[in-house]
Design a protein around this motif. Sequence first.
Motif, PDB file in Angstrom:
ATOM      1  N   THR A 207     -69.295  50.607  28.591  1.00 51.90           N
ATOM      2  CA  THR A 207     -68.973  49.183  28.478  1.00 51.90           C
ATOM      3  C   THR A 207     -68.844  48.489  29.827  1.00 51.90           C
ATOM      4  O   THR A 207     -68.786  47.260  29.886  1.00 51.90           O
ATOM      5  CB  THR A 207     -67.650  48.994  27.719  1.00 51.90           C
TER       6      THR A 207
ATOM      7  N   THR B 201     -52.576  48.826  33.858  1.00 50.74           N
ATOM      8  CA  THR B 201     -52.849  47.407  33.592  1.00 50.74           C
ATOM      9  C   THR B 201     -51.598  46.540  33.614  1.00 50.74           C
ATOM     10  O   THR B 201     -51.523  45.550  34.352  1.00 50.74           O
ATOM     11  CB  THR B 201     -53.558  47.241  32.239  1.00 50.74           C
TER      12      THR B 201
ATOM     13  N   THR C 164     -48.188  47.816  26.347  1.00 49.88           N
ATOM     14  CA  THR C 164     -49.373  48.668  26.341  1.00 49.88           C
ATOM     15  C   THR C 164     -49.402  49.335  24.977  1.00 49.88           C
ATOM     16  O   THR C 164     -48.651  50.276  24.710  1.00 49.88           O
ATOM     17  CB  THR C 164     -49.312  49.719  27.460  1.00 49.88           C
TER      18      THR C 164
ATOM     19  N   GLY D 132     -57.811  42.526  27.920  1.00 44.49           N
ATOM     20  CA  GLY D 132     -58.242  43.906  28.077  1.00 44.49           C
ATOM     21  C   GLY D 132     -59.670  44.106  27.609  1.00 44.49           C
ATOM     22  O   GLY D 132     -60.356  43.155  27.203  1.00 44.49           O
ATOM     23  N   PRO D 133     -60.157  45.349  27.643  1.00 47.06           N
ATOM     24  CA  PRO D 133     -61.563  45.619  27.310  1.00 47.06           C
ATOM     25  C   PRO D 133     -61.961  45.178  25.909  1.00 47.06           C
ATOM     26  O   PRO D 133     -63.008  44.544  25.726  1.00 47.06           O
ATOM     27  CB  PRO D 133     -61.666  47.144  27.464  1.00 47.06           C
ATOM     28  N   HIS D 134     -61.145  45.494  24.913  1.00 47.20           N
ATOM     29  CA  HIS D 134     -61.519  45.149  23.539  1.00 47.20           C
ATOM     30  C   HIS D 134     -61.590  43.634  23.357  1.00 47.20           C
ATOM     31  O   HIS D 134     -62.535  43.111  22.755  1.00 47.20           O
ATOM     32  CB  HIS D 134     -60.516  45.754  22.553  1.00 47.20           C
TER      33      HIS D 134
ATOM     34  N   THR E 238     -52.053  44.539  25.732  1.00 50.19           N
ATOM     35  CA  THR E 238     -53.351  45.107  26.071  1.00 50.19           C
ATOM     36  C   THR E 238     -53.541  46.377  25.263  1.00 50.19           C
ATOM     37  O   THR E 238     -52.564  47.041  24.889  1.00 50.19           O
ATOM     38  CB  THR E 238     -53.470  45.398  27.580  1.00 50.19           C
TER      39      THR E 238
ATOM     40  N   GLN F 241     -51.009  54.271  32.361  1.00 52.62           N
ATOM     41  CA  GLN F 241     -51.910  53.122  32.392  1.00 52.62           C
ATOM     42  C   GLN F 241     -51.399  52.123  33.433  1.00 52.62           C
ATOM     43  O   GLN F 241     -50.199  51.862  33.522  1.00 52.62           O
ATOM     44  CB  GLN F 241     -51.977  52.463  31.022  1.00 52.62           C
TER      45      GLN F 241
ATOM     46  N   SER G 261     -50.453  51.401  21.667  1.00 48.33           N
ATOM     47  CA  SER G 261     -51.118  52.663  21.338  1.00 48.33           C
ATOM     48  C   SER G 261     -50.738  53.030  19.911  1.00 48.33           C
ATOM     49  O   SER G 261     -49.556  53.192  19.601  1.00 48.33           O
ATOM     50  CB  SER G 261     -50.683  53.766  22.314  1.00 48.33           C
TER      51      SER G 261
ATOM     52  N   HIS H 209     -56.832  49.499  23.840  1.00 47.81           N
ATOM     53  CA  HIS H 209     -58.213  49.935  23.705  1.00 47.81           C
ATOM     54  C   HIS H 209     -58.623  49.830  22.237  1.00 47.81           C
ATOM     55  O   HIS H 209     -57.779  49.741  21.336  1.00 47.81           O
ATOM     56  CB  HIS H 209     -58.373  51.366  24.213  1.00 47.81           C
ATOM     57  N   THR H 210     -59.906  49.883  21.991  1.00 47.82           N
ATOM     58  CA  THR H 210     -60.443  49.650  20.650  1.00 47.82           C
ATOM     59  C   THR H 210     -59.799  50.506  19.555  1.00 47.82           C
ATOM     60  O   THR H 210     -59.490  49.984  18.479  1.00 47.82           O
ATOM     61  CB  THR H 210     -61.967  49.838  20.660  1.00 47.82           C
TER      62      THR H 210
END
Length: 255
Positions: free
Chosen positions: A176, A28, A7, A91-93, A64, A26, A9, A66-67
């Motif tokens: 999103t 995920t 994860t 993941g989202p990005h 994974t 998190q 960061s 985030h943007t």
Amino acid sequence: MRLLLITASSPEIRRIRKSRFLNFQQITMPYLAALTPSPWVVTHVDEEAEAVDYEAEVDLVGITFHTPSAYHAYRIAHSFRERGIPVVMGGPHVTLVPEEAAQHADIIFIGEAEGLWQQFLLEFEEGRHTKIYQTAAIPSLEHAPQAKKDLFHRKDYTNGVIISSRGCPNRCDFCTLSMMYKNRLRKRPVAEVAAEYASFRGKIIIFWDDNIAADREYSKELFRAITPHRKWWSSQASIHAGQDEEFLELAARSG
């Protein structure tokens, strides 16, 4: 086979989150680990809690992010790929800008992983995996496995992380979710959610739902089911939930 899940960061994001009250675990990667079959041995590094070991002896790395942490995640991927270790990203990005992410990974996942993740691992073991995995069907959350509790590493004040639903039917132009989930809301059976909720030893639980008020009748049933466990929980909901007195009363009573 050894699988390292990360994860990611970035240092900048970690500095910001240290000063915030809301910095929950998190879900995920602990959930993805629950979808991973044997004989895979899974470890998880959450950079909010520990550093990545770039010399780890593993067969596959999954990342994974985030943007705001995208470039940092790409640097992590580069370090492992330089050692000849394949990297899979999702993941989202990755889902929203797959062309960019594909330049920094050996495999990317677009969308949700249920079903496809197991297929990918089998194909990886057999040396016939592809570059891109994208689900054609919207996966059901019925009988979804519980996230691996031993892979939650953040030392915060929460005692458990769980989801009861995924997606949101609203079409907010700033969000999103409508792009990722196409306004489809999926819900786990209430009995399964309540059983997992009860399984956490601690008293403070986070629902990582995209919008726990997306189906208020479902949520009311859930609140009634978890009330006897006498825990405190937190989640996020759209503002219209504040107009439903029964929803608010049941939510407050349940924790």
